[in-house]
Design a protein around this motif. Structure first.
Motif, PDB file in Angstrom:
ATOM      1  N   MET A 110     -23.110  -1.107  13.421  1.00 23.93           N
ATOM      2  CA  MET A 110     -22.572  -2.275  14.105  1.00 23.93           C
ATOM      3  C   MET A 110     -21.488  -1.825  15.076  1.00 23.93           C
ATOM      4  SD  MET A 110     -20.939  -5.738  12.501  1.00 23.93           S
ATOM      5  CE  MET A 110     -22.508  -6.208  11.795  1.00 23.93           C
ATOM      6  N   ALA A 111     -21.436  -2.464  16.225  1.00 29.63           N
ATOM      7  CA  ALA A 111     -20.455  -2.086  17.253  1.00 29.63           C
ATOM      8  C   ALA A 111     -19.176  -2.889  17.094  1.00 29.63           C
ATOM      9  CB  ALA A 111     -21.053  -2.312  18.634  1.00 29.63           C
ATOM     10  N   VAL A 158     -19.601   2.522  17.956  1.00 29.40           N
ATOM     11  CA  VAL A 158     -20.883   2.129  17.370  1.00 29.40           C
ATOM     12  C   VAL A 158     -21.126   2.999  16.143  1.00 29.40           C
ATOM     13  CG1 VAL A 158     -23.365   1.878  17.723  1.00 29.40           C
ATOM     14  CG2 VAL A 158     -21.784   1.496  19.640  1.00 29.40           C
ATOM     15  N   ARG A 159     -21.224   2.332  14.986  1.00 32.08           N
ATOM     16  CA  ARG A 159     -21.418   3.054  13.731  1.00 32.08           C
ATOM     17  C   ARG A 159     -22.698   2.556  13.057  1.00 32.08           C
ATOM     18  NH1 ARG A 159     -15.988   2.947  10.270  1.00 32.08           N
ATOM     19  NH2 ARG A 159     -17.110   4.629   9.235  1.00 32.08           N
ATOM     20  N   ARG A 160     -23.513   3.502  12.589  1.00 31.46           N
ATOM     21  CA  ARG A 160     -24.736   3.167  11.882  1.00 31.46           C
ATOM     22  C   ARG A 160     -25.006   4.253  10.848  1.00 31.46           C
ATOM     23  NH1 ARG A 160     -29.459   0.372  13.500  1.00 31.46           N
ATOM     24  NH2 ARG A 160     -28.109  -0.744  14.952  1.00 31.46           N
ATOM     25  N   THR A 162     -21.258   8.665  14.778  1.00 24.95           N
ATOM     26  CA  THR A 162     -20.506   7.584  15.411  1.00 24.95           C
ATOM     27  C   THR A 162     -20.379   7.841  16.912  1.00 24.95           C
ATOM     28  OG1 THR A 162     -19.245   7.212  13.381  1.00 24.95           O
ATOM     29  CG2 THR A 162     -18.311   6.350  15.426  1.00 24.95           C
ATOM     30  N   ALA A 205     -22.617  -0.900  24.260  1.00 22.80           N
ATOM     31  CA  ALA A 205     -22.825  -1.002  22.811  1.00 22.80           C
ATOM     32  C   ALA A 205     -24.256  -1.441  22.500  1.00 22.80           C
ATOM     33  CB  ALA A 205     -21.823  -1.986  22.206  1.00 22.80           C
ATOM     34  N   ARG A 206     -24.760  -2.418  23.259  1.00 21.92           N
ATOM     35  CA  ARG A 206     -26.133  -2.881  23.059  1.00 21.92           C
ATOM     36  C   ARG A 206     -27.133  -1.774  23.381  1.00 21.92           C
ATOM     37  NH1 ARG A 206     -25.535  -8.802  26.011  1.00 21.92           N
ATOM     38  NH2 ARG A 206     -24.400  -9.860  24.306  1.00 21.92           N
ATOM     39  N   GLU A 240     -27.105   0.715  20.430  1.00 17.83           N
ATOM     40  CA  GLU A 240     -27.756   0.131  19.256  1.00 17.83           C
ATOM     41  C   GLU A 240     -29.270   0.059  19.441  1.00 17.83           C
ATOM     42  OE1 GLU A 240     -24.331  -2.809  17.386  1.00 17.83           O
ATOM     43  OE2 GLU A 240     -25.666  -3.592  18.954  1.00 17.83           O
ATOM     44  N   ILE A 295     -30.731   3.487  18.868  1.00 19.07           N
ATOM     45  CA  ILE A 295     -30.766   3.803  17.429  1.00 19.07           C
ATOM     46  C   ILE A 295     -31.940   3.085  16.758  1.00 19.07           C
ATOM     47  CG2 ILE A 295     -29.550   3.525  15.230  1.00 19.07           C
ATOM     48  CD1 ILE A 295     -26.926   3.924  16.732  1.00 19.07           C
ATOM     49  N   ASP A 296     -32.129   1.815  17.100  1.00 20.08           N
ATOM     50  CA  ASP A 296     -33.230   1.043  16.507  1.00 20.08           C
ATOM     51  C   ASP A 296     -34.586   1.644  16.857  1.00 20.08           C
ATOM     52  OD1 ASP A 296     -31.453  -0.722  15.375  1.00 20.08           O
ATOM     53  OD2 ASP A 296     -31.546  -2.162  17.046  1.00 20.08           O
TER      54      ASP A 296
END
Length: 364
Positions: A1-2, A15-17, A22, A37-38, A41, A44-45
């Motif tokens: 989550m950002a 941004v951490r997942r 990070t 940030a989007r 993410e 990553i997805d």
């Protein structure tokens, strides 16, 4: 989550997942920070960013296989077989590798090693087709781990693994005299359910597992039907029972049978052992129990049933699948090509369409 925080005149983004390193960056505008940030993410997805090596270094392939075997496999039909396959796979040295070091080349080397392994007589211990079937649970495991467990794998290391499989579809049917020999040998088997199961398989085109899981509550003798609740493809189906099939069920049904009782109370292992012994006793070469399903489906077509009618009985969902189980009797085809309805043997003896034993012998 950002997370976005304002520090002085700049917006600091983090941004951490789990499983990924990070990512941080600073912007003068909040809109730029949100857009970045989007973007991260989304990458990553889509598994476009490399996973965190630290996380994958702590997990071995054996850990992943063991978890899949213990948590997922028991929920699947045929889980017992997959458990045996995975236990065998766990004994190989490839399972000692950590996920961060696992590469497609490791599975390619595993494939080559297995296919080169030979028996004492020089024949291969395993075919490419069998190896592909054994590796299917491992392939499914990687997909499950990425989606359900959110383990940050950098793709599936088995994607693209080539296994040259030769089409070895079976076309085995009962030949002249084999039906009678099969029944004669089955009558000498100590388990009283083996012969009824064989005859019932030919009458219904049911799979071995479907027959052994059939309960009396699934059978309606008044309407002449049997309902298969759990099938290989997951679709329930209702099978019309022939007079001979109902006669078999009537003969074996005990007076105190309960609805939840199995119609054929015999284990798969016991049936397999009995089958191997009786086919050897009858001197039937290369005849598998599943070949009875080929025989049954082919007979349904020979009786004149249409493709939808046969499919409703056999449970096949596509025409291609159904055709794999339908093999025309060459004598019948030859007779039609010659313009006759029957084929004559030397001396005028007729070849009947079905080399089947007298059904009423069950009561002997």
């Amino acid at each position: 989550m950002a997370s976005i925080r304002k520090r002085g005149q700049r917006y600091h983004v983090q941004v951490r997942r789990i499983g990924f390193a990070t990512r941080t960056k600073s912007f003068t505008k909040r809109s730029d920070a949100t857009e970045w940030a989007r973007l991260i993410e989304g990458q990553i997805d889509r598994q476009e960013l490399a996973p965190c090596r630290k996380t994958l270094k702590d997990i071995t392939l054996a850990d992943l296989v063991t978890r899949y075997r213990d948590e997922v496999v028991p929920t699947k039909r045929g889980g017992d077989v997959e458990t045996i396959v995975l236990n065998s796979f766990l004994r190989h040295s490839i399972c000692r590798k950590v996920l961060s070091e696992l590469r497609p080349s490791d599975f390619a080397a595993y494939r080559d090693e297995r296919l080169k392994d030979r028996k004492a007589d020089g024949s291969p211990k395993i075919t490419a087709k069998s190896l592909k079937r054994q590796l299917a649970p491992v392939n499914n495991m990687f997909r499950h781990a990425a989606v359900e467990w959110e383990i940050p794998l950098r793709g599936n290391p088995m994607d693209g693994l080539k296994l040259r499989v030769v089409d070895q579809r079976r076309e085995r049917r009962l030949r002249d005299g084999e039906g009678a020999r099969l029944v004669t040998a089955a009558k000498k088997t100590r388990n009283r359910y083996v012969l009824p199961i064989i005859l019932f398989a030919i009458e219904t085109a049911m799979r071995r597992g479907e027959i052994l899981s059939l309960r009396w509550r699934d059978i309606d003798l008044e309407r002449g039907s049997a309902t298969i609740l759990e099938t290989k493809n997951g679709y329930k189906r209702v099978i019309p029972l022939t007079d001979d099939a109902m006669s078999i069920l009537t003969t074996i049904r005990p007076d105190d049978a309960k609805p939840i009782d199995l119609a054929f109370p015999i284990t798969p292992v016991a049936l397999r052992q009995s089958w191997d012994r009786l086919t050897e006793r009858a001197k039937l070469q290369d005849l598998h129990f599943h070949d009875l399903r080929h025989e049954a489906v082919s007979r349904l077509f020979e009786l004149g049933l249409t493709v939808p009618e046969v499919a409703s009985i056999s449970g096949h969902r596509t025409l291609a699948q159904l055709m794999r189980y339908s093999h025309a009797n060459q004598d019948t085809v030859r007779a039609k090509l010659s313009g006759g309805s029957r084929t004559k043997l030397t001396g005028g003896q007729e070849i009947t369409r079905i080399d089947a034993p007298p059904r009423r012998e069950l009561t002997d």
